[in-house]
Design a protein around this motif. Sequence first.
Motif, PDB file in Angstrom:
ATOM      1  N   ILE A   5      -7.381  -3.052   2.511  1.00  0.00           N
ATOM      2  CA  ILE A   5      -7.582  -3.917   1.769  1.00  0.00           C
ATOM      3  C   ILE A   5      -5.765  -4.608   2.040  1.00  0.00           C
ATOM      4  N   LEU A   6      -6.082  -6.203   1.614  1.00  0.00           N
ATOM      5  CA  LEU A   6      -4.587  -7.092   1.869  1.00  0.00           C
ATOM      6  C   LEU A   6      -4.014  -7.689   0.849  1.00  0.00           C
ATOM      7  N   CYS A   7      -3.142  -7.128   0.162  1.00  0.00           N
ATOM      8  CA  CYS A   7      -3.077  -8.094  -0.921  1.00  0.00           C
ATOM      9  C   CYS A   7      -1.885  -9.082  -0.053  1.00  0.00           C
ATOM     10  N   VAL A   8      -1.717 -10.321  -1.275  1.00  0.00           N
ATOM     11  CA  VAL A   8      -1.278 -11.789  -0.733  1.00  0.00           C
ATOM     12  C   VAL A   8      -0.226 -11.770  -1.901  1.00  0.00           C
ATOM     13  N   ASP A   9       0.824 -11.271  -2.306  1.00  0.00           N
ATOM     14  CA  ASP A   9       1.612 -12.055  -3.199  1.00  0.00           C
ATOM     15  C   ASP A   9       2.988 -11.826  -2.718  1.00  0.00           C
ATOM     16  N   ASP A  10       3.708 -13.255  -3.697  1.00  0.00           N
ATOM     17  CA  ASP A  10       5.208 -13.248  -3.302  1.00  0.00           C
ATOM     18  C   ASP A  10       6.162 -11.832  -4.224  1.00  0.00           C
ATOM     19  N   ASP A  11       5.376 -11.617  -5.276  1.00  0.00           N
ATOM     20  CA  ASP A  11       6.053 -10.830  -5.907  1.00  0.00           C
ATOM     21  C   ASP A  11       6.365  -9.620  -5.468  1.00  0.00           C
ATOM     22  N   PRO A  12       7.822  -8.511  -4.764  1.00  0.00           N
ATOM     23  CA  PRO A  12       7.195  -6.881  -4.535  1.00  0.00           C
ATOM     24  C   PRO A  12       6.985  -6.012  -5.246  1.00  0.00           C
ATOM     25  N   ILE A  13       7.580  -6.537  -7.377  1.00  0.00           N
ATOM     26  CA  ILE A  13       6.574  -5.241  -8.309  1.00  0.00           C
ATOM     27  C   ILE A  13       4.947  -5.430  -7.931  1.00  0.00           C
ATOM     28  N   ASN A  36       3.092 -14.224   1.472  1.00  0.00           N
ATOM     29  CA  ASN A  36       2.592 -15.969   1.262  1.00  0.00           C
ATOM     30  C   ASN A  36       0.909 -15.602   2.179  1.00  0.00           C
ATOM     31  N   GLY A  37       0.410 -16.906   2.511  1.00  0.00           N
ATOM     32  CA  GLY A  37      -0.574 -17.069   2.556  1.00  0.00           C
ATOM     33  C   GLY A  37      -0.388 -17.211   3.905  1.00  0.00           C
ATOM     34  N   LEU A  63      -5.544 -11.947  -3.561  1.00  0.00           N
ATOM     35  CA  LEU A  63      -4.424 -12.991  -3.009  1.00  0.00           C
ATOM     36  C   LEU A  63      -4.558 -13.696  -4.500  1.00  0.00           C
ATOM     37  N   ASP A  64      -2.959 -13.897  -4.466  1.00  0.00           N
ATOM     38  CA  ASP A  64      -2.010 -15.142  -6.144  1.00  0.00           C
ATOM     39  C   ASP A  64      -2.570 -16.085  -5.727  1.00  0.00           C
ATOM     40  N   LEU A  65      -2.390 -17.277  -6.411  1.00  0.00           N
ATOM     41  CA  LEU A  65      -1.907 -18.170  -6.374  1.00  0.00           C
ATOM     42  C   LEU A  65      -1.155 -19.001  -6.015  1.00  0.00           C
ATOM     43  N   ASN A  66      -0.231 -18.153  -6.807  1.00  0.00           N
ATOM     44  CA  ASN A  66       1.223 -19.478  -6.590  1.00  0.00           C
ATOM     45  C   ASN A  66       2.452 -18.168  -6.473  1.00  0.00           C
ATOM     46  N   MET A  67       2.054 -18.960  -4.290  1.00  0.00           N
ATOM     47  CA  MET A  67       3.545 -18.441  -3.946  1.00  0.00           C
ATOM     48  C   MET A  67       4.115 -19.691  -2.951  1.00  0.00           C
ATOM     49  N   PRO A  68       5.098 -19.082  -2.937  1.00  0.00           N
ATOM     50  CA  PRO A  68       6.303 -19.924  -1.921  1.00  0.00           C
ATOM     51  C   PRO A  68       5.610 -20.187  -0.414  1.00  0.00           C
ATOM     52  N   VAL A  69       6.615 -21.211   0.293  1.00  0.00           N
ATOM     53  CA  VAL A  69       5.487 -21.430   1.772  1.00  0.00           C
ATOM     54  C   VAL A  69       4.021 -21.691   2.304  1.00  0.00           C
ATOM     55  N   MET A  70       2.700 -20.998   1.348  1.00  0.00           N
ATOM     56  CA  MET A  70       2.012 -20.801   1.028  1.00  0.00           C
ATOM     57  C   MET A  70       1.365 -20.458   0.464  1.00  0.00           C
ATOM     58  N   GLY A  71       0.731 -21.041  -0.668  1.00  0.00           N
ATOM     59  CA  GLY A  71      -0.313 -20.712  -2.029  1.00  0.00           C
ATOM     60  C   GLY A  71      -1.221 -20.053  -1.502  1.00  0.00           C
ATOM     61  N   GLY A  72      -2.190 -19.860  -2.474  1.00  0.00           N
ATOM     62  CA  GLY A  72      -3.232 -19.061  -2.289  1.00  0.00           C
ATOM     63  C   GLY A  72      -4.386 -20.465  -2.142  1.00  0.00           C
ATOM     64  N   TRP A  73      -3.845 -21.124  -2.426  1.00  0.00           N
ATOM     65  CA  TRP A  73      -5.059 -22.011  -2.109  1.00  0.00           C
ATOM     66  C   TRP A  73      -4.688 -22.767  -0.629  1.00  0.00           C
ATOM     67  N   ILE A  95      -9.217 -13.449  -5.960  1.00  0.00           N
ATOM     68  CA  ILE A  95      -8.269 -14.123  -6.803  1.00  0.00           C
ATOM     69  C   ILE A  95      -7.747 -12.933  -7.740  1.00  0.00           C
ATOM     70  N   LEU A  96      -5.660 -12.564  -7.793  1.00  0.00           N
ATOM     71  CA  LEU A  96      -5.668 -12.042  -9.316  1.00  0.00           C
ATOM     72  C   LEU A  96      -4.282 -12.841  -9.594  1.00  0.00           C
ATOM     73  N   SER A  97      -4.598 -13.790 -10.810  1.00  0.00           N
ATOM     74  CA  SER A  97      -3.737 -14.727 -11.363  1.00  0.00           C
ATOM     75  C   SER A  97      -2.979 -14.402 -12.131  1.00  0.00           C
ATOM     76  N   SER A  98      -2.208 -14.716 -12.823  1.00  0.00           N
ATOM     77  CA  SER A  98      -1.187 -14.730 -13.722  1.00  0.00           C
ATOM     78  C   SER A  98      -1.815 -15.942 -15.187  1.00  0.00           C
TER      79      SER A  98
END
Length: 135
Positions: A5-13, A36-37, A63-73, A95-98
């Motif tokens: 599995i690949l988890c893509v998110d900018d939040d280390p927590i 990030n993406g 996949l998170d949607l809101n990330m710096p550099v390249m977001g989920g979309w 998609i895992l989003s807040s």
Amino acid sequence: MLDLILCVDDDPITLMLCKKVICKTTFSNEIITAQNGEEALKYFDSIKLNDTESQKQPQLIFLDLNMPVMGGWEFLDSFCTSNYSDFNTTTKVVILSSTIDPEDLEKAKKYPMVIDFLSKPITLSMLDYLSNKKA
């Protein structure tokens, strides 16, 4: 059980929590992360370049949607192209989003590899649900 599995998110927590929850189950043998993406796409690019068994293709991406550099979309737009045709038909995306914005839910349906849209944080019951859904 999934192999990778690949988890893509900018939040280390969030990434740490994702790993901990998945490790408590038999959902996956291995978890890798990207912040990030763009990092996620680079991982797929490296698989194409190396063409070796040592780098495995993720079967599922959280996949998170809101990330710096390249977001989920932006990631999904790139991942849908022919450059990633070796992967985008076999790797599924959750998609895992807040935030659960109805417009985002509709937009997600336009991407054939997106199998679900879930609210953060990841939980054991979510993994159970995805297992039953044959992620």
